[in-house]
Motif scaffolding. Structure first.
Motif, PDB file in Angstrom:
ATOM      1  N   LYS A 164      -8.692   8.490   0.587  1.00  0.00           N
ATOM      2  CA  LYS A 164      -9.363   9.935   0.578  1.00  0.00           C
ATOM      3  C   LYS A 164      -8.206  10.413  -0.394  1.00  0.00           C
ATOM      4  CE  LYS A 164     -10.737  13.191   4.191  1.00  0.00           C
ATOM      5  NZ  LYS A 164     -10.924  13.333   5.608  1.00  0.00           N
ATOM      6  N   TYR A 165      -6.983  10.194  -0.237  1.00  0.00           N
ATOM      7  CA  TYR A 165      -5.951  10.878  -1.178  1.00  0.00           C
ATOM      8  C   TYR A 165      -5.336   9.937  -2.016  1.00  0.00           C
ATOM      9  CZ  TYR A 165      -7.046  13.946   3.132  1.00  0.00           C
ATOM     10  OH  TYR A 165      -7.486  14.657   3.795  1.00  0.00           O
ATOM     11  N   ASN A 166      -4.897  10.491  -3.202  1.00  0.00           N
ATOM     12  CA  ASN A 166      -3.924  10.019  -4.015  1.00  0.00           C
ATOM     13  C   ASN A 166      -2.648  10.529  -3.647  1.00  0.00           C
ATOM     14  OD1 ASN A 166      -6.332   9.850  -6.521  1.00  0.00           O
ATOM     15  ND2 ASN A 166      -5.336   8.097  -5.652  1.00  0.00           N
ATOM     16  N   TYR A 167      -2.266  11.715  -3.432  1.00  0.00           N
ATOM     17  CA  TYR A 167      -1.050  12.403  -3.437  1.00  0.00           C
ATOM     18  C   TYR A 167      -1.040  13.355  -2.250  1.00  0.00           C
ATOM     19  CZ  TYR A 167       2.728  15.733  -4.464  1.00  0.00           C
ATOM     20  OH  TYR A 167       3.843  16.422  -4.496  1.00  0.00           O
ATOM     21  N   ILE A 168      -0.316  13.201  -1.201  1.00  0.00           N
ATOM     22  CA  ILE A 168       0.079  14.093  -0.125  1.00  0.00           C
ATOM     23  C   ILE A 168       1.430  14.654  -0.066  1.00  0.00           C
ATOM     24  CG2 ILE A 168       0.265  14.196   2.544  1.00  0.00           C
ATOM     25  CD1 ILE A 168      -1.781  12.083   2.721  1.00  0.00           C
ATOM     26  N   ALA A 169       1.642  15.891  -0.131  1.00  0.00           N
ATOM     27  CA  ALA A 169       2.823  16.873   0.078  1.00  0.00           C
ATOM     28  C   ALA A 169       3.140  17.069   1.551  1.00  0.00           C
ATOM     29  CB  ALA A 169       2.949  17.712  -0.756  1.00  0.00           C
TER      30      ALA A 169
ATOM     31  N   PHE B  37       1.352   2.628   5.100  1.00  0.00           N
ATOM     32  CA  PHE B  37       0.289   2.720   3.878  1.00  0.00           C
ATOM     33  C   PHE B  37       0.859   2.142   2.656  1.00  0.00           C
ATOM     34  CE2 PHE B  37      -1.031   5.799   7.216  1.00  0.00           C
ATOM     35  CZ  PHE B  37      -2.265   5.201   7.517  1.00  0.00           C
ATOM     36  N   ASN B  38       2.022   1.697   2.581  1.00  0.00           N
ATOM     37  CA  ASN B  38       2.550   1.266   1.417  1.00  0.00           C
ATOM     38  C   ASN B  38       2.685   2.180   0.224  1.00  0.00           C
ATOM     39  OD1 ASN B  38       3.377  -1.504   2.512  1.00  0.00           O
ATOM     40  ND2 ASN B  38       1.469  -2.375   2.028  1.00  0.00           N
ATOM     41  N   ALA B  39       2.783   3.296   0.386  1.00  0.00           N
ATOM     42  CA  ALA B  39       3.040   4.454  -0.360  1.00  0.00           C
ATOM     43  C   ALA B  39       4.204   4.658  -1.142  1.00  0.00           C
ATOM     44  CB  ALA B  39       2.177   5.854   0.254  1.00  0.00           C
ATOM     45  N   LYS B  40       4.047   5.085  -2.415  1.00  0.00           N
ATOM     46  CA  LYS B  40       5.147   5.362  -3.120  1.00  0.00           C
ATOM     47  C   LYS B  40       5.773   6.695  -2.458  1.00  0.00           C
ATOM     48  CE  LYS B  40       6.743   7.036  -7.516  1.00  0.00           C
ATOM     49  NZ  LYS B  40       7.768   6.176  -7.656  1.00  0.00           N
ATOM     50  N   ILE B  41       7.206   6.813  -2.272  1.00  0.00           N
ATOM     51  CA  ILE B  41       7.645   7.821  -1.503  1.00  0.00           C
ATOM     52  C   ILE B  41       8.309   8.810  -2.511  1.00  0.00           C
ATOM     53  CG2 ILE B  41       9.566   6.466  -0.687  1.00  0.00           C
ATOM     54  CD1 ILE B  41       9.156   8.825   1.782  1.00  0.00           C
ATOM     55  N   ILE B  42       8.374   9.998  -2.607  1.00  0.00           N
ATOM     56  CA  ILE B  42       9.043  10.843  -3.377  1.00  0.00           C
ATOM     57  C   ILE B  42      10.178  11.643  -2.219  1.00  0.00           C
ATOM     58  CG2 ILE B  42       9.245  12.591  -4.941  1.00  0.00           C
ATOM     59  CD1 ILE B  42       6.606  11.872  -5.910  1.00  0.00           C
ATOM     60  N   LEU B  43      11.129  11.807  -2.363  1.00  0.00           N
ATOM     61  CA  LEU B  43      12.189  12.385  -1.319  1.00  0.00           C
ATOM     62  C   LEU B  43      12.942  13.324  -2.103  1.00  0.00           C
ATOM     63  CD1 LEU B  43      13.402   9.267   1.049  1.00  0.00           C
ATOM     64  CD2 LEU B  43      11.354  11.060   1.482  1.00  0.00           C
TER      65      LEU B  43
ATOM     66  N   PHE C  84      -2.656   5.256 -12.687  1.00  0.00           N
ATOM     67  CA  PHE C  84      -3.064   4.225 -11.585  1.00  0.00           C
ATOM     68  C   PHE C  84      -3.745   5.108 -10.432  1.00  0.00           C
ATOM     69  CE2 PHE C  84       1.267   2.860 -13.437  1.00  0.00           C
ATOM     70  CZ  PHE C  84       0.518   1.828 -13.946  1.00  0.00           C
ATOM     71  N   THR C  85      -3.996   4.537  -9.407  1.00  0.00           N
ATOM     72  CA  THR C  85      -4.698   5.067  -8.295  1.00  0.00           C
ATOM     73  C   THR C  85      -3.728   4.934  -7.144  1.00  0.00           C
ATOM     74  OG1 THR C  85      -5.872   3.220  -7.663  1.00  0.00           O
ATOM     75  CG2 THR C  85      -7.045   4.947  -9.236  1.00  0.00           C
ATOM     76  N   ASN C  86      -2.365   4.981  -7.481  1.00  0.00           N
ATOM     77  CA  ASN C  86      -1.373   4.761  -6.220  1.00  0.00           C
ATOM     78  C   ASN C  86      -1.680   6.013  -5.334  1.00  0.00           C
ATOM     79  OD1 ASN C  86      -0.651   3.166  -8.551  1.00  0.00           O
ATOM     80  ND2 ASN C  86       1.496   3.454  -8.049  1.00  0.00           N
ATOM     81  N   PHE C  87      -0.989   5.592  -4.138  1.00  0.00           N
ATOM     82  CA  PHE C  87      -0.966   6.646  -2.838  1.00  0.00           C
ATOM     83  C   PHE C  87       0.188   6.868  -2.868  1.00  0.00           C
ATOM     84  CE2 PHE C  87      -0.824   7.281   1.928  1.00  0.00           C
ATOM     85  CZ  PHE C  87      -1.076   8.570   1.875  1.00  0.00           C
ATOM     86  N   ILE C  88       0.630   8.258  -3.079  1.00  0.00           N
ATOM     87  CA  ILE C  88       1.968   8.822  -3.215  1.00  0.00           C
ATOM     88  C   ILE C  88       2.112   9.984  -1.937  1.00  0.00           C
ATOM     89  CG2 ILE C  88       3.541  10.283  -4.461  1.00  0.00           C
ATOM     90  CD1 ILE C  88       2.446   9.076  -7.221  1.00  0.00           C
TER      91      ILE C  88
END
Length: 375
Positions: free
Chosen positions: A176-181, A201-207, A252-256
């Protein structure tokens, strides 16, 4: 990073509203074990091993990070939640819902709770036909043959027919989402929730790299002197971090998932800067804001002020201990105004004042359900 396992399930029902029973099982499985990748057609067949009403049967392809016996226990709990009452006898009986694990990756499992592959699956067309529909090339771990061949070799003579009904596959967050803030006030739990979602969800994380900012402790000691260098340094760092990491969405279609959105820079600047400083700051912000990828979903965690102060005290950062309730209220008002004016930003506000999503899995799952249901 958690390992995702591919699991195939068989689900059947022959009591009550059978289609509703199957859909309810699908929805609960999606809520509790990550994601449903495929759903077969619905097939009708006579009861197997006893005389009763016809069954409706389906098969699912699932992705889950749970281990086999843990996964099986979740399914048993779902059956109970849906009203399944198991009888003491070992014979076949009516059931409003029946969920079986057919395959778990390519594992062969013999335990007290679970046997995989399911020992009866190759004898039953009401299992094999929907399973082959969604997994015809999968190799049976013991027979070492494709499931399509196993179906051809099945001696079950029972009649089975596809019915004209379609069940709804819940769309997983990662599709549903590629990027959630995820945003929130100081101490709202945005970093904790971001880490939990990333892990599940094995998402890439931005902290946010607040700990690396040398102006932050100085700001809490002398706000008037250090407000402008603090806000400018945060803006520059947030811009570079988001620009670099979100550039992957183009490739890519990564989930972030991130624990901040760049607009927080403007919210804090409105509170901390003098008027002339803010006007200069706003010019720089507007240039950068146009270049930043917008999140598919912006989640704002609302936490009441008393809980915020409690959380701030609990995490024990020395430079935060003198933060006042009035300052936190100004930050919340800034977020509230921002959310009310962003018509093109897909926003979800979640009140977490009475939730403990870090230590209570039910509270965490409630948040995930709200994210899944958001438009």
């Amino acid at each position: 990073m958690k390992i995702n396992h591919v699991v195939y399930l068989s689900i059947g029902s022959n009591q009550g509203n059978k289609l509703v029973n199957l859909q309810n099982a699908i929805d609960l499985i999606a809520d509790q074990v990550n994601s449903i990748n495929k759903i077969s057609s619905v097939y009708k067949t006579a009861s197997w091993g006893f005389d009763s009403d016809d069954f409706f049967n389906i098969c699912l392809k699932i992705s889950t990070h749970h281990l086999p016996e843990q996964f099986m226990q979740i399914l048993l709990n779902i059956e109970i939640e849906l009203g399944r009452k198991r009888k003491d006898s070992s014979g076949y009986a009516d059931r409003n819902i029946d969920i079986d694990i057919l395959l778990f990756d390519d594992e062969i499992i013999f335990s007290k709770l679970l046997t995989v592959p399911h020992p009866k699956m190759l004898e039953r067309k009401f299992v094999l036909i929907p399973l082959v529909e969604i997994a015809q090339s999968i190799i049976h771990p013991i027979e070492k043959k494709p499931l399509s061949i196993c179906l051809l070799n099945c001696n079950d003579s029972a009649e089975i027919s596809k019915i004209d009904a379609q069940l709804i596959r819940p769309v997983p967050i990662t599709e549903k989402y590629n990027y959630i803030a995820i945003e929130g006030n100081i101490g709202a739990g945005k970093t904790s929730l971001s880490k939990m979602i990333s892990n599940e969800f094995n998402a890439k994380i931005i902290l946010e790299r607040f700990a690396e900012n040398p102006f932050l402790p100085k700001f809490y000691e002398d706000k008037e002197r250090f407000a402008f260098p603090l806000e400018m340094s945060f803006l520059a760092d947030r811009y570079h971090q988001l620009s670099d990491d979100l550039a992957q969405l183009d490739l890519f279609t990564n989930f972030i998932v991130s624990d901040y959105y760049i607009f927080k820079s403007l919210i804090f600047a409105q509170i901390t800067l003098q008027k002339d400083e803010y006007l200069l700051y706003r010019k720089m912000f507007d240039l950068m804001y146009k270049e930043i990828t917008k999140p598919d979903l912006y989640v704002y965690l609302y936490q009441n002020t008393a809980r915020l102060l409690e959380n701030i005290k609990k995490r024990g950062r020395d430079y935060e201990q003198n933060i006042e309730a009035g300052y936190l209220q100004k930050i919340h008002d800034g977020y509230k105004n921002f959310i009310s004016t962003q018509q093109n930003l897909n926003t979800l506000v979640i009140d977490v004042s009475e939730l403990d999503f870090v230590d209570n899995i039910e509270d965490y799952n409630a948040i995930i359900r709200q994210i899944k249901k958001s438009s």
